[in-house]
Design a protein around this motif. Sequence first.
Motif, short mmCIF file in Angstrom:
data_model
loop_
_atom_site.label_atom_id
_atom_site.label_comp_id
_atom_site.label_asym_id
_atom_site.label_seq_id
_atom_site.Cartn_x
_atom_site.Cartn_y
_atom_site.Cartn_z
N LYS A 83 2.58 1.86 -4.14
CA LYS A 83 1.53 2.21 -4.82
C LYS A 83 1.27 4.03 -4.25
CE LYS A 83 -2.36 -0.41 -5.81
NZ LYS A 83 -3.81 -0.68 -5.05
N GLU A 84 1.47 4.54 -2.96
CA GLU A 84 1.32 5.82 -2.64
C GLU A 84 2.42 6.49 -3.62
OE1 GLU A 84 -0.79 7.97 -1.23
OE2 GLU A 84 -2.15 5.68 -1.61
N ASP A 124 -1.65 -2.04 -10.74
CA ASP A 124 -3.01 -1.15 -10.18
C ASP A 124 -3.00 0.43 -10.76
OD1 ASP A 124 -3.97 -3.97 -10.07
OD2 ASP A 124 -3.57 -3.99 -7.74
N VAL A 125 -1.85 0.80 -10.26
CA VAL A 125 -1.56 1.89 -10.32
C VAL A 125 -2.30 2.88 -11.29
CG1 VAL A 125 -0.30 4.49 -9.06
CG2 VAL A 125 -1.01 2.14 -7.63
N ILE A 148 3.75 5.16 -6.02
CA ILE A 148 4.01 5.58 -7.64
C ILE A 148 2.97 6.31 -7.43
CG2 ILE A 148 3.15 4.20 -8.85
CD1 ILE A 148 4.99 2.09 -8.09
N ARG A 149 2.31 6.44 -6.84
CA ARG A 149 0.79 7.87 -7.40
C ARG A 149 1.84 9.12 -6.92
NH1 ARG A 149 -2.45 4.41 -3.60
NH2 ARG A 149 -4.08 2.96 -4.66
N GLU A 186 1.43 -1.19 0.18
CA GLU A 186 -0.20 0.25 0.52
C GLU A 186 0.49 1.02 0.47
OE1 GLU A 186 -3.73 0.60 -0.33
OE2 GLU A 186 -3.20 -1.96 -1.08
N ALA A 201 0.57 -4.81 -7.58
CA ALA A 201 0.93 -2.61 -7.29
C ALA A 201 1.10 -1.78 -8.97
CB ALA A 201 0.89 -2.76 -6.45
N GLU A 241 -4.91 3.28 -12.55
CA GLU A 241 -5.96 3.73 -11.73
C GLU A 241 -5.74 4.97 -11.60
OE1 GLU A 241 -5.46 5.75 -7.44
OE2 GLU A 241 -4.80 3.82 -7.25
N LEU A 242 -4.53 5.77 -12.57
CA LEU A 242 -4.04 6.86 -12.79
C LEU A 242 -4.53 7.15 -14.66
CD1 LEU A 242 -1.19 7.99 -9.63
CD2 LEU A 242 -4.34 8.31 -10.27
N THR A 286 1.91 11.64 -10.52
CA THR A 286 1.04 12.67 -10.21
C THR A 286 2.34 14.53 -10.03
OG1 THR A 286 -0.75 12.14 -8.45
CG2 THR A 286 -0.25 14.42 -8.27
#
Length: 265
Positions: free
Chosen positions: A144-145, A191-192, A147-148, A141, A188, A195-196, A152
Amino acid sequence: MHFLRKNRFNLLLTVLVLVTSAFISPRDVTTIYLIGDSTMADYSTYEGEDYLNKRYPLMGWGQVFQELFDPASISSLKHLIQTDSVLVDDRARGGRSTRTFFEEGRWSAVYRDLRPGDLVLMQFGHNDAAKDKTERYVATEGYKEYIRLFVTQTREKGAIPIVLTPVNRNYPWKDGKLGNVHGEYHTAAVDVAKELDAFLIDLTQRSMDAFTEKGQDYVSVHYFMNFEPGVYPNYPEGSKDNTHFLPEGAKAVAQLVLEGMQELN
């Protein structure tokens, strides 16, 4: 009178050049930033002459990435690159996870340098998954944060993020086929990216397929750091390393990444 007319003309020409240049970007090079771990790193840049004396033939795939960008390959990447020249800036470092890369200020240094149109290729996971090394471990988790965050903030600067799943290690092999050693970290990253709505190169799958095609016997001695004592002066006792690459392996993986970039839609 002629002298005055000439001076006025020169002044007018200077003003015209200045005004025109304000609307023309001086940018003629796209920088491709690589952020990640040892499998991506360029040891020759951060170890300098010590690289040949201490670490050769160890190579990250980022170390040979620049040489792939000839005019033909750049032309094949017009969906990503709007210039005729490319500069690969490899910021990857050995032993770094997403968290330590951020905490050490390495990401902020990249963020400061980013310009619109640049690319950021991010490949983490090897060290994030190291539960026995708490100084670098990151649960999925958290992985993933980070990578987000990288995706971003890359977009904030008008640059293009490309998420890479981690390149596979030289195990596990079963019935002549290489399996996925990265498990939930591979998932993961995928998925990211979904998601983005970010570009994704599934380097885990690509490397598994490419290594399987070459065969375990071949990649073990030509791609990975496996050799007997006395073969390389920097490793008098030999090496048994199924994570890090020899030059041939680094070049093979760099080619997989380039092909992944060419196929992005």
